[in-house]
Design a protein around this motif. Sequence first.
Motif, mmCIF file in Angstrom:
data_model
loop_
_atom_site.group_PDB
_atom_site.id
_atom_site.type_symbol
_atom_site.label_atom_id
_atom_site.label_comp_id
_atom_site.label_asym_id
_atom_site.label_seq_id
_atom_site.Cartn_x
_atom_site.Cartn_y
_atom_site.Cartn_z
ATOM 1 N N ILE A 259 -41.645 52.427 5.261
ATOM 2 C CA ILE A 259 -41.316 52.906 4.074
ATOM 3 C C ILE A 259 -41.474 54.190 3.953
ATOM 4 O O ILE A 259 -42.466 54.758 3.989
ATOM 5 C CB ILE A 259 -41.828 52.122 2.818
ATOM 6 N N THR A 260 -40.468 55.138 3.364
ATOM 7 C CA THR A 260 -40.829 56.604 3.063
ATOM 8 C C THR A 260 -40.156 56.697 1.863
ATOM 9 O O THR A 260 -39.004 56.085 1.398
ATOM 10 C CB THR A 260 -39.836 57.359 4.120
ATOM 11 N N SER A 261 -40.740 57.702 0.782
ATOM 12 C CA SER A 261 -40.414 57.665 -0.360
ATOM 13 C C SER A 261 -40.044 59.187 -0.867
ATOM 14 O O SER A 261 -40.519 59.912 0.091
ATOM 15 C CB SER A 261 -41.385 57.192 -1.572
ATOM 16 N N GLY A 262 -39.517 59.408 -1.694
ATOM 17 C CA GLY A 262 -38.977 60.587 -2.155
ATOM 18 C C GLY A 262 -39.957 61.649 -2.972
ATOM 19 O O GLY A 262 -41.367 61.722 -2.287
ATOM 20 N N GLY A 263 -39.829 62.190 -4.151
ATOM 21 C CA GLY A 263 -40.871 62.976 -4.761
ATOM 22 C C GLY A 263 -41.867 62.230 -5.468
ATOM 23 O O GLY A 263 -42.048 60.838 -4.945
ATOM 24 N N ILE A 264 -42.787 62.828 -6.172
ATOM 25 C CA ILE A 264 -43.883 62.150 -6.611
ATOM 26 C C ILE A 264 -43.838 60.531 -7.255
ATOM 27 O O ILE A 264 -44.543 59.678 -6.739
ATOM 28 C CB ILE A 264 -44.693 63.130 -7.631
ATOM 29 N N THR A 265 -42.794 60.728 -8.256
ATOM 30 C CA THR A 265 -42.872 59.209 -8.822
ATOM 31 C C THR A 265 -42.285 58.307 -7.751
ATOM 32 O O THR A 265 -42.393 57.058 -8.044
ATOM 33 C CB THR A 265 -41.956 59.257 -10.211
ATOM 34 N N SER A 266 -41.365 58.551 -6.889
ATOM 35 C CA SER A 266 -40.900 57.895 -5.925
ATOM 36 C C SER A 266 -42.055 56.963 -5.127
ATOM 37 O O SER A 266 -41.894 55.945 -4.829
ATOM 38 C CB SER A 266 -39.899 58.621 -4.879
ATOM 39 N N GLY A 267 -43.396 57.658 -5.449
ATOM 40 C CA GLY A 267 -44.264 57.028 -4.649
ATOM 41 C C GLY A 267 -44.828 55.901 -5.438
ATOM 42 O O GLY A 267 -45.186 54.698 -4.817
ATOM 43 N N LEU A 268 -44.480 55.700 -6.805
ATOM 44 C CA LEU A 268 -44.855 54.559 -7.694
ATOM 45 C C LEU A 268 -43.971 53.345 -7.176
ATOM 46 O O LEU A 268 -44.337 52.212 -7.365
ATOM 47 C CB LEU A 268 -44.846 54.934 -9.163
ATOM 48 N N ASP A 269 -42.690 53.801 -6.972
ATOM 49 C CA ASP A 269 -41.572 52.957 -7.048
ATOM 50 C C ASP A 269 -41.732 52.364 -5.590
ATOM 51 O O ASP A 269 -41.505 50.832 -5.539
ATOM 52 C CB ASP A 269 -40.089 53.692 -6.927
ATOM 53 N N ALA A 270 -42.116 53.012 -4.480
ATOM 54 C CA ALA A 270 -42.077 52.453 -3.062
ATOM 55 C C ALA A 270 -43.493 51.369 -3.181
ATOM 56 O O ALA A 270 -43.427 50.284 -2.598
ATOM 57 C CB ALA A 270 -42.273 53.628 -2.294
ATOM 58 N N SER A 271 -44.600 51.916 -4.154
ATOM 59 C CA SER A 271 -45.690 50.955 -4.015
ATOM 60 C C SER A 271 -45.409 49.723 -4.903
ATOM 61 O O SER A 271 -45.865 48.655 -4.340
ATOM 62 C CB SER A 271 -46.668 51.899 -4.697
ATOM 63 N N LEU A 272 -44.664 49.843 -5.783
ATOM 64 C CA LEU A 272 -44.296 48.459 -6.429
ATOM 65 C C LEU A 272 -43.359 47.617 -5.610
ATOM 66 O O LEU A 272 -43.464 46.313 -5.606
ATOM 67 C CB LEU A 272 -43.339 48.804 -7.700
ATOM 68 N N TYR A 273 -42.512 48.133 -4.891
ATOM 69 C CA TYR A 273 -41.748 47.506 -3.602
ATOM 70 C C TYR A 273 -42.709 46.750 -2.832
ATOM 71 O O TYR A 273 -42.609 45.632 -2.543
ATOM 72 C CB TYR A 273 -40.808 48.429 -2.662
ATOM 73 N N LEU A 274 -43.664 47.395 -2.401
ATOM 74 C CA LEU A 274 -44.804 46.676 -1.331
ATOM 75 C C LEU A 274 -45.546 45.899 -2.007
ATOM 76 O O LEU A 274 -45.666 44.764 -1.490
ATOM 77 C CB LEU A 274 -45.862 48.060 -1.123
ATOM 78 N N VAL A 275 -45.952 45.963 -3.259
ATOM 79 C CA VAL A 275 -46.163 44.549 -4.231
ATOM 80 C C VAL A 275 -45.361 43.504 -4.092
ATOM 81 O O VAL A 275 -45.965 42.447 -3.826
ATOM 82 C CB VAL A 275 -46.666 45.080 -5.774
ATOM 83 N N ALA A 276 -44.239 43.749 -4.474
ATOM 84 C CA ALA A 276 -43.259 42.665 -4.460
ATOM 85 C C ALA A 276 -43.051 42.067 -3.152
ATOM 86 O O ALA A 276 -42.763 40.894 -2.668
ATOM 87 C CB ALA A 276 -41.713 43.271 -4.886
ATOM 88 N N ALA A 277 -43.108 42.964 -1.981
ATOM 89 C CA ALA A 277 -42.747 42.549 -0.582
ATOM 90 C C ALA A 277 -43.817 41.567 -0.208
ATOM 91 O O ALA A 277 -43.786 40.670 0.530
ATOM 92 C CB ALA A 277 -42.468 43.760 0.280
ATOM 93 N N MET A 278 -45.101 42.248 -0.642
ATOM 94 C CA MET A 278 -46.285 41.419 0.078
ATOM 95 C C MET A 278 -47.167 40.410 -0.798
ATOM 96 O O MET A 278 -47.948 39.574 -0.589
ATOM 97 C CB MET A 278 -47.365 42.374 0.656
ATOM 98 N N VAL A 279 -46.813 40.296 -2.090
ATOM 99 C CA VAL A 279 -47.379 39.693 -3.150
ATOM 100 C C VAL A 279 -46.289 39.021 -3.894
ATOM 101 O O VAL A 279 -46.195 37.676 -3.546
ATOM 102 C CB VAL A 279 -48.232 40.522 -4.189
ATOM 103 N N SER A 280 -45.686 39.384 -4.914
ATOM 104 C CA SER A 280 -44.543 38.702 -5.558
ATOM 105 C C SER A 280 -43.848 39.529 -6.426
ATOM 106 O O SER A 280 -44.409 40.667 -6.870
ATOM 107 C CB SER A 280 -45.065 37.523 -6.261
ATOM 108 N N HIS A 281 -42.555 39.188 -6.640
ATOM 109 C CA HIS A 281 -41.694 40.020 -7.604
ATOM 110 C C HIS A 281 -42.481 40.279 -9.014
ATOM 111 O O HIS A 281 -42.509 41.290 -9.567
ATOM 112 C CB HIS A 281 -40.167 39.587 -7.692
#
Length: 306
Positions: A259-281
């Motif tokens: 997973i690669t993300s863009g600017g600073i707040t994109s890191g929040l978005d990518a991290s939320l994706y990771l939570v959804a992927a490995m824990v739950s939506h």
Amino acid sequence: MSAIAIEDAEAGPIEVIQVLIALHPGFGAQELVGPVEVLSSACHKIKDPSPSPSALSYRTKAFEHTIAASTGGVSSSSSLTIKADINYTDAHDDLKEYDVLIVPGGSPKGIDAIIASNAEPIPLLKAFTKLQTTDPSKERTLMSIGTGSLLLGAAGVLQGLAATTHPDFYTKLEIICKDAARRGDLEQTDVMEENYVVNNARFELGENEEENPFILTKRPDGRRKSIARKGSNAWKESVKRRESNARRASLRLGGLRVITSGGITSGLDASLYLVAAMVSHESAQEVARLLQYSWNKGVTVEGIDV
């Protein structure tokens, strides 16, 4: 350390996903703090079923992070000093224990210095990727924030994949990846102007694909935009099923989710994706609610159904 299981009286073992964060001089403070805040807030069970003391176990944290750096303390580009939990020697020794490796970006000068000297965390990135390639029996994730993707490109991790970075560095990422391709097997990287980009995602499609919240759109070119697969059970079971191991082994990099993300707040978005992927939506939505943050989705380039 890898995916520590904590017993829950009713739900059974609850997995604590082990995250290693690779810091370097001049890292971006918000590129570290944002993902840490998201992952630290994620729980396997977002609602307590009763007010009893045992109910606390239902909110067992989903992720536990460890910070690695070359020195005991490392300063960000804004002069914030973070104490490291381990050094890179220990990180290499214990690498097989981690499920996720996160690399924040940082100042252009700092990133350039790391690439020029092939310094950490580049060797760690190569080792983590090699570990997944040689041992696909475990599901691992590599994630970069902002200009951290430049380090992934320099390490040759992004060859044959799609990636994004901070908008000011799209061209630089393309150049770095082309250099890596010339040194490697000539496979190019598709640099995309996206919020975040996921390679080797996992999907649980269900019987009715149109009703699956994890698939947002289908693209004419075959790419599917998605937020994650459905729930943590798929992740926990993926290390047990032979077919999951075989599927990972057939994917690029042994099925390493990149997973690669863009600017600073994109890191929040990518991290939320990771939570959804490995824990739950639902857990990801709850974290976004707690942070009062609107989750902006990225794209999934390739994935497999689980």
